[in-house]
Scaffold this motif. Structure first.
Motif, mmCIF file in Angstrom:
data_model
loop_
_atom_site.group_PDB
_atom_site.id
_atom_site.type_symbol
_atom_site.label_atom_id
_atom_site.label_comp_id
_atom_site.label_asym_id
_atom_site.label_seq_id
_atom_site.Cartn_x
_atom_site.Cartn_y
_atom_site.Cartn_z
ATOM 1 N N VAL A 166 37.055 11.563 50.800
ATOM 2 C CA VAL A 166 37.551 12.735 50.056
ATOM 3 C C VAL A 166 39.005 12.530 49.653
ATOM 4 N N ARG A 167 39.825 12.017 50.577
ATOM 5 C CA ARG A 167 41.235 11.775 50.284
ATOM 6 C C ARG A 167 41.400 10.737 49.175
ATOM 7 N N MET A 168 40.644 9.652 49.238
ATOM 8 C CA MET A 168 40.764 8.585 48.241
ATOM 9 C C MET A 168 40.226 9.014 46.875
ATOM 10 N N ARG A 169 39.201 9.854 46.852
ATOM 11 C CA ARG A 169 38.683 10.363 45.564
ATOM 12 C C ARG A 169 39.710 11.277 44.904
ATOM 13 N N ARG A 170 40.356 12.127 45.710
ATOM 14 C CA ARG A 170 41.371 13.034 45.150
ATOM 15 C C ARG A 170 42.576 12.261 44.633
ATOM 16 N N ALA A 171 42.909 11.152 45.329
ATOM 17 C CA ALA A 171 44.057 10.342 44.921
ATOM 18 C C ALA A 171 43.714 9.441 43.737
ATOM 19 N N GLY A 172 42.429 9.347 43.373
ATOM 20 C CA GLY A 172 42.028 8.511 42.250
ATOM 21 C C GLY A 172 41.811 7.062 42.619
ATOM 22 N N GLY A 213 27.690 9.012 52.430
ATOM 23 C CA GLY A 213 26.546 8.421 51.731
ATOM 24 C C GLY A 213 26.293 6.998 52.176
ATOM 25 N N PHE A 214 26.124 6.098 51.208
ATOM 26 C CA PHE A 214 25.894 4.682 51.503
ATOM 27 C C PHE A 214 27.177 3.864 51.393
ATOM 28 N N THR A 215 28.336 4.534 51.342
ATOM 29 C CA THR A 215 29.598 3.807 51.203
ATOM 30 C C THR A 215 30.091 3.350 52.572
ATOM 31 N N LYS A 216 31.178 2.587 52.569
ATOM 32 C CA LYS A 216 31.742 2.105 53.829
ATOM 33 C C LYS A 216 32.924 2.951 54.292
ATOM 34 N N TYR A 217 33.154 4.105 53.644
ATOM 35 C CA TYR A 217 34.310 4.944 53.949
ATOM 36 C C TYR A 217 33.904 6.164 54.764
ATOM 37 N N ASN A 218 34.760 6.521 55.732
ATOM 38 C CA ASN A 218 34.533 7.753 56.491
ATOM 39 C C ASN A 218 34.652 8.948 55.552
ATOM 40 N N ARG A 219 34.087 10.081 55.970
ATOM 41 C CA ARG A 219 34.052 11.258 55.096
ATOM 42 C C ARG A 219 35.448 11.728 54.703
ATOM 43 N N GLU A 220 36.367 11.810 55.666
ATOM 44 C CA GLU A 220 37.725 12.281 55.368
ATOM 45 C C GLU A 220 38.448 11.300 54.445
#
Length: 152
Positions: free
Chosen positions: A117-123, A107-114
């Motif tokens: 997803v990893r950081m969202r799952r980790a909270g 999206g408009f974030t500064k994070y790569n897709r992988e």
């Protein structure tokens, strides 16, 4: 503005009003001015030439550099062809040559897709509208979203 209207029209027609988000990155702050000159008989006696030549505003424009991003669109991957076609139609509203680039970010974030997803799952990240909030490891444990997620 004409580019935004063209992109909006195509995307609304193809993927719907809620299926995309446009962010205009270059804004027209530069005021264009014209020093009006007289062109009638005897104008040389009436006009002052270039003296006090601060003109009246006639429009606005955006000052952009080579390689500057003009606009961004985020949508689902299934709608990629529609987004590219909409931006291609919007390119014709600008003078010069423009490139269409597909970002590797989420999206408009500064994070790569992988990473996202990893950081969202980790909270470590939480969605906050069209951006994300980063939960850092500072402050009291009671206020930490990571700590609270582990307590449940």
């Amino acid at each position: 503005e004409a580019c935004r209207v063209a992109i909006n029209k195509h995307l609304t027609k193809t993927i719907g009003k809620e299926g995309y988000h446009i962010r205009i990155r270059a804004h027209p702050f530069h005021v264009l001015r014209a020093n009006k000159m007289l062109s009638c008989a005897g104008a040389d006696r009436l006009s002052s030439g270039m003296r006090h030549s601060y003109g009246k505003p006639i429009g606005v424009s955006a000052r952009v550099n080579i390689g500057q991003v003009l606009l961004s669109v985020r949508a689902k991957d299934t709608n990629e062809a529609h987004v590219i076609e909409a931006i291609r139609r919007g390119k014709f509203k600008f003078a010069g040559r423009q490139k269409i680039l597909k970002s590797l970010k989420w999206g408009f974030t500064k994070y790569n897709r992988e990473d996202y997803v990893r950081m969202r799952r980790a909270g470590e990240l939480s969605a906050d509208g069209n951006i994300v909030k980063v939960h850092n490891r500072r402050g009291p444990l009671e206020k930490s979203a990571l700590y609270q997620a582990g307590q449940e």
